[in-house]
Design a protein around this motif. Structure first.
Motif, PDB file in Angstrom:
ATOM      1  N   ILE A 245      15.225   5.883  -4.837  1.00  9.85           N
ATOM      2  CA  ILE A 245      15.201   5.206  -6.127  1.00  9.85           C
ATOM      3  C   ILE A 245      15.481   3.711  -5.950  1.00  9.85           C
ATOM      4  O   ILE A 245      14.815   2.863  -6.540  1.00  9.85           O
ATOM      5  CB  ILE A 245      16.238   5.841  -7.081  1.00  9.85           C
ATOM      6  CG1 ILE A 245      15.750   7.229  -7.505  1.00  9.85           C
ATOM      7  CG2 ILE A 245      16.480   4.969  -8.298  1.00  9.85           C
ATOM      8  CD1 ILE A 245      16.740   7.997  -8.332  1.00  9.85           C
ATOM      9  N   VAL A 248      12.454   2.079  -4.617  1.00  7.62           N
ATOM     10  CA  VAL A 248      11.371   2.019  -5.607  1.00  7.62           C
ATOM     11  C   VAL A 248      11.686   0.972  -6.678  1.00  7.62           C
ATOM     12  O   VAL A 248      10.803   0.216  -7.087  1.00  7.62           O
ATOM     13  CB  VAL A 248      11.140   3.407  -6.237  1.00  7.62           C
ATOM     14  CG1 VAL A 248      10.174   3.316  -7.401  1.00  7.62           C
ATOM     15  CG2 VAL A 248      10.607   4.363  -5.192  1.00  7.62           C
ATOM     16  N   LEU A 252       8.830  -0.767  -3.189  1.00  7.30           N
ATOM     17  CA  LEU A 252       8.737  -0.137  -1.874  1.00  7.30           C
ATOM     18  C   LEU A 252       8.117  -1.059  -0.832  1.00  7.30           C
ATOM     19  O   LEU A 252       8.401  -0.964   0.343  1.00  7.30           O
ATOM     20  CB  LEU A 252       7.892   1.130  -1.974  1.00  7.30           C
ATOM     21  CG  LEU A 252       8.645   2.449  -2.163  1.00  7.30           C
ATOM     22  CD1 LEU A 252       7.668   3.589  -2.349  1.00  7.30           C
ATOM     23  CD2 LEU A 252       9.555   2.736  -0.977  1.00  7.30           C
ATOM     24  N   GLY A 286      16.834   9.598 -13.560  1.00 11.14           N
ATOM     25  CA  GLY A 286      15.488  10.161 -13.510  1.00 11.14           C
ATOM     26  C   GLY A 286      14.542   9.430 -14.445  1.00 11.14           C
ATOM     27  O   GLY A 286      13.409   9.115 -14.082  1.00 11.14           O
ATOM     28  N   VAL A 287      15.029   9.129 -15.658  1.00  9.66           N
ATOM     29  CA  VAL A 287      14.202   8.410 -16.625  1.00  9.66           C
ATOM     30  C   VAL A 287      13.898   7.004 -16.119  1.00  9.66           C
ATOM     31  O   VAL A 287      12.764   6.520 -16.225  1.00  9.66           O
ATOM     32  CB  VAL A 287      14.907   8.377 -18.006  1.00  9.66           C
ATOM     33  CG1 VAL A 287      14.193   7.433 -18.946  1.00  9.66           C
ATOM     34  CG2 VAL A 287      14.966   9.770 -18.607  1.00  9.66           C
ATOM     35  N   LEU A 289      13.719   6.045 -13.000  1.00  9.54           N
ATOM     36  CA  LEU A 289      12.717   6.165 -11.936  1.00  9.54           C
ATOM     37  C   LEU A 289      11.321   6.393 -12.518  1.00  9.54           C
ATOM     38  O   LEU A 289      10.353   5.750 -12.118  1.00  9.54           O
ATOM     39  CB  LEU A 289      13.089   7.319 -10.987  1.00  9.54           C
ATOM     40  CG  LEU A 289      12.103   7.588  -9.850  1.00  9.54           C
ATOM     41  CD1 LEU A 289      11.969   6.385  -8.939  1.00  9.54           C
ATOM     42  CD2 LEU A 289      12.531   8.794  -9.024  1.00  9.54           C
ATOM     43  N   LEU A 290      11.256   7.293 -13.506  1.00  5.68           N
ATOM     44  CA  LEU A 290       9.966   7.603 -14.124  1.00  5.68           C
ATOM     45  C   LEU A 290       9.367   6.350 -14.772  1.00  5.68           C
ATOM     46  O   LEU A 290       8.173   6.058 -14.622  1.00  5.68           O
ATOM     47  CB  LEU A 290      10.145   8.711 -15.160  1.00  5.68           C
ATOM     48  CG  LEU A 290       8.879   9.379 -15.677  1.00  5.68           C
ATOM     49  CD1 LEU A 290       8.093   9.982 -14.535  1.00  5.68           C
ATOM     50  CD2 LEU A 290       9.213  10.456 -16.697  1.00  5.68           C
ATOM     51  N   VAL A 293       8.081   3.981 -12.139  1.00  2.26           N
ATOM     52  CA  VAL A 293       6.841   4.479 -11.538  1.00  2.26           C
ATOM     53  C   VAL A 293       5.672   4.276 -12.497  1.00  2.26           C
ATOM     54  O   VAL A 293       4.565   3.924 -12.091  1.00  2.26           O
ATOM     55  CB  VAL A 293       6.985   5.965 -11.157  1.00  2.26           C
ATOM     56  CG1 VAL A 293       5.652   6.523 -10.712  1.00  2.26           C
ATOM     57  CG2 VAL A 293       7.995   6.121 -10.041  1.00  2.26           C
ATOM     58  N   ILE A 294       5.927   4.479 -13.810  1.00  3.26           N
ATOM     59  CA  ILE A 294       4.835   4.349 -14.779  1.00  3.26           C
ATOM     60  C   ILE A 294       4.521   2.882 -15.081  1.00  3.26           C
ATOM     61  O   ILE A 294       3.365   2.463 -15.056  1.00  3.26           O
ATOM     62  CB  ILE A 294       5.189   5.096 -16.087  1.00  3.26           C
ATOM     63  CG1 ILE A 294       5.216   6.600 -15.825  1.00  3.26           C
ATOM     64  CG2 ILE A 294       4.190   4.775 -17.198  1.00  3.26           C
ATOM     65  CD1 ILE A 294       5.730   7.420 -16.980  1.00  3.26           C
ATOM     66  N   PRO A 297       4.867   0.119 -10.823  1.00  7.17           N
ATOM     67  CA  PRO A 297       4.858   0.845  -9.552  1.00  7.17           C
ATOM     68  C   PRO A 297       5.178  -0.050  -8.357  1.00  7.17           C
ATOM     69  O   PRO A 297       5.554   0.442  -7.305  1.00  7.17           O
ATOM     70  CB  PRO A 297       3.439   1.410  -9.464  1.00  7.17           C
ATOM     71  CG  PRO A 297       2.650   0.681 -10.479  1.00  7.17           C
ATOM     72  CD  PRO A 297       3.583   0.177 -11.507  1.00  7.17           C
TER      73      PRO A 297
ATOM     74  N   ARG B  92       2.458   7.643  -6.050  1.00  5.70           N
ATOM     75  CA  ARG B  92       3.015   7.484  -7.397  1.00  5.70           C
ATOM     76  C   ARG B  92       3.259   8.838  -8.055  1.00  5.70           C
ATOM     77  O   ARG B  92       4.274   9.048  -8.709  1.00  5.70           O
ATOM     78  CB  ARG B  92       2.028   6.685  -8.237  1.00  5.70           C
ATOM     79  CG  ARG B  92       2.663   5.461  -8.854  1.00  5.70           C
ATOM     80  CD  ARG B  92       1.588   4.651  -9.511  1.00  5.70           C
ATOM     81  NE  ARG B  92       1.908   4.425 -10.907  1.00  5.70           N
ATOM     82  CZ  ARG B  92       1.010   4.017 -11.800  1.00  5.70           C
ATOM     83  NH1 ARG B  92      -0.241   3.852 -11.439  1.00  5.70           N
ATOM     84  NH2 ARG B  92       1.374   3.795 -13.028  1.00  5.70           N
ATOM     85  N   ALA B  99      11.041  12.264 -10.142  1.00  7.50           N
ATOM     86  CA  ALA B  99      11.806  11.862 -11.335  1.00  7.50           C
ATOM     87  C   ALA B  99      11.875  13.021 -12.324  1.00  7.50           C
ATOM     88  O   ALA B  99      12.942  13.318 -12.881  1.00  7.50           O
ATOM     89  CB  ALA B  99      11.159  10.641 -11.979  1.00  7.50           C
ATOM     90  N   ILE B 103      15.233  15.042 -13.769  1.00  7.52           N
ATOM     91  CA  ILE B 103      15.533  15.182 -15.198  1.00  7.52           C
ATOM     92  C   ILE B 103      15.623  16.660 -15.568  1.00  7.52           C
ATOM     93  O   ILE B 103      16.563  17.098 -16.244  1.00  7.52           O
ATOM     94  CB  ILE B 103      14.440  14.478 -16.039  1.00  7.52           C
ATOM     95  CG1 ILE B 103      14.416  12.981 -15.724  1.00  7.52           C
ATOM     96  CG2 ILE B 103      14.676  14.699 -17.524  1.00  7.52           C
ATOM     97  CD1 ILE B 103      13.225  12.239 -16.289  1.00  7.52           C
TER      98      ILE B 103
END
Lengths: 325, 288
Positions: A245, A248, A252, A286-287, A289-290, A293-294, A297, B92, B99, B103
């Motif tokens: 994480i 990222v 990266l 987690g959120v 990271l998501l 990524v979205i 990136p 990706r 991720a 969660i």
């Protein structure tokens, strides 16, 4: 020259920060940054995302714990000027071994193999008591004392971590310009052509992994001094994901971004209690990271570069940004 | 001798579970090149939902179906909502699925707590069964599990090799662009296959919760086994998943029985050995 400009305020940081900020935020960011740098280095110059960096760091940490003063009565104490080089050598060798195993795999295959290695190591430390003291691991690990002062002292540990981070960055930038470093990048770009030139691709790949093991090991040693303990949880999925994480978030493909990512991660980790129930920290991370990524990136470093480019020339939109706007 | 037999049977039980988990993982990978890191979380979700259904209705069969459907639905949402938007960018997708798995694991911990759950068995499957010839008693549920895995394997083979939908999947593995060009709704097929893979994982979760037990951490255990199984067996091959699951399950149980503190090393050694000899896996097709 630019590096020196960043270094001066960093050196002055202990003058303004209290012990909590210095140790919990600044030192921790630097330590995690060094570990994440080992991943960003591989991702940037070899083009391989490795999930085994926590394993390499863990091997250095376990070496320090096993051959150092600890309170669980496992291992043989040795003087620290033996254990530190030994820990670095073991971490480097473990990196080389991972590289040797994953040498023929690229992209997602390399991810799967290094993740399998990392998780297998986690279960191994849990099962094995003679070397890793199983589930409980090692506690009471003490940093060495120099002239009666422990290196765990907030100021000393900060300066040590700062210099390690500086040396690590300098090593990376020197290494990638060396003939071997250039070969590594050639393998990333065109493995077929490298082979056609009669150069083996195994050596550069193993060397890149070994070098990343050295970096991860340096971070691992600092981390075990900082935490004063190490157990299977220090090499489990948690730390594996944390390192990922951080890389990222920072980007990266931007080695220096590892430290940016580490600062963001540590701030989130430290102050998430104020935002969200402590128990739900994993959901938050987690959120985050998501979202990264979205939305970005390329990581924060890339995002900043794109914005800077856009500010300079409003007409020429950077490619990355237009793709996702 | 009895110990050896029991350990072998335990290995086969585990292999059956690993196959159920890995077949969905491998199916998704084979079609979409997506390493679904949330596969373990889908399995655990299926297990939890199945447990709750069995508790509420008392019907084990309903639990297996419900757990499978819940995980299948979650898988479809993951693909349609997030991963589908990044099709083609494998790194990706991998990061995004990590991720999602973080969660999901955290939310499941929130809802179901850190307890260990075991699904209550129906009378038919409870208790043991004395095996003919071998002369050892063995838990009926575990024998049923092996049968279930076998049936699933055959059904999957039939679906992929003998039905129209399977033909579309195979064509899509070979040439996605062509399939798109002749008018197949490839994105919908992706979502369907993701749901199918999730359903397999969810059913495996309920069965795992019946034959063994589930708790936070089960997701990681099955993610690792699925990874090793498809690395060993070959990515995207159902037969490879079966072979890999057999090797890994047996190795793990023999390791546990005969070298307790080095058990994982066996699994690891198999993986390294296969990678050294056949990097594409025992039954995988070479990529480059």
């Amino acid at each position: 020259m630019k590096q020196a400009l960043i270094l001066i305020p960093l050196l002055a940081l202990p003058l303004v920060l209290n012990d909590f900020w210095l140790t919990q935020v600044a030192t921790r960011s630097l330590i995690l940054g060094v570990m994440a740098l080992s991943l960003s280095f591989l991702a940037t110059y070899l083009g391989v995302v490795s999930f085994a960096q926590a394993t390499m760091a863990g091997i250095a940490g376990y070496t320090i714990a096993y051959f150092g003063p600890n309170t669980v009565g496992v291992g043989t104490p040795l003087p620290f000027w033996v254990t530190i080089p030994m820990a670095l050598i073991f971490a480097t060798l473990s990196g080389a071994l991972v590289g040797l195993i994953a040498r023929r795999s690229r992209g997602i295959y390399a991810i799967m193999i290094t993740l399998a290695i990392g998780v297998a190591f986690f279960y191994f430390t849990r099962q094995n008591y003679t070397l890793f003291n199983g589930w409980t691991g090692f506690s009471g690990v003490r940093a060495p004392e120099v002239a009666g002062v422990s290196l765990r002292n907030p100021l000393l540990l900060y300066l040590l971590s700062l210099s390690t981070a500086g040396i690590a960055l300098a090593l990376v930038s020197g290494f990638v310009r060396s003939p071997l470093g250039l070969t590594i990048q050639a393998v990333r770009d065109a493995p077929g052509r490298v082979l056609a030139l009669g150069i083996s691709v195994t050596t550069p790949i193993v060397a890149a992994f070994a070098f990343s093991g050295l970096l991860a090991g340096a971070g691992g040693i600092l981390n075990v001094w900082y935490q004063e303990r190490i157990s299977s949880f220090s090499v489990g999925l948690g730390p594996i994901i944390d390192i990922l994480i951080i890389s990222v978030i920072g980007g990266l493909r931007h080695p220096g971004g590892a430290f940016v990512g580490a600062v963001v991660f540590v701030l989130l980790d430290t102050f998430a209690v104020d935002l969200i129930d402590r128990e739900r920290f994993n959901t938050l991370i987690g959120v985050v990271l998501l979202l990264i990524v979205i939305v970005a990136p390329g990581g924060l470093q890339q995002l900043a570069q794109d914005w800077a480019a856009r500010l300079r020339s409003p007409q020429a939109k950077p490619k990355q940004a237009s793709e996702h706007s | 001798m009895t110990l050896f037999l029991i350990v072998t049977l335990n290995g086969l039980t585990l292999a059956a579970l690993y196959f159920l988990a890995a077949s969905g993982f491998s199916l998704i990978f084979g079609l979409m090149r997506t390493v679904n890191m949330a596969h373990g979380a889908l399995l655990l979700l299926g297990g939890y939902v199945g447990y709750s259904i069995v508790e509420a209705t008392g019907s084990w069969g309903l639990g297996v179906v419900g757990g499978g459907l819940a995980a299948g639905l979650a898988g479809a949402i993951v693909q349609a909502g997030v991963l589908g938007w990044m099709q083609g960018d494998e790194l990706r997708q991998t990061l995004a699925s990590i991720a999602i798995s973080i969660i999901m694991a955290d939310l499941m911990l929130w809802h179901w707590g850190g307890l260990t759950y075991q699904v209550e068995l129906p009378d038919l499957l409870a208790g043991g069964h004395r095996l003919p010839v071998l002369g050892v008693g063995y838990a009926t549920i575990r024998l049923a599990l092996m049968g279930f895995a076998l049936a699933t394997g055959v059904a999957l083979w039939f679906l992929i090799q003998r039905t129209r939908f399977g033909a579309v999947i195979r064509a899509s593995v070979d040439d996605q662009d062509m399939l798109r060009a002749i008018g197949y709704p490839i994105n919908r097929i992706f979502v369907l296959v993701f749901a199918l893979g999730g359903m397999l994982a969810g059913m495996a979760g309920v069965v795992a919760a019946s034959a063994l037990s589930i708790a936070p951490g089960t997701d990681l255990q099955f993610l690792l086994s699925s990874l090793v199984v498809v690395i060993v067996g070959g990515m995207g091959s159902i037969g490879g998943a079966a072979l890999g699951a057999l090797l890994v399950g047996l190795a793990e149980q023999y390791g546990l029985a005969y070298a307790p503190t080095y058990g994982v090393v066996f699994t690891f050694a198999i993986m390294v050995l296969v990678l050294a000899v056949r990097p594409q896996g025992l039954m995988g097709k070479a990529e480059l």
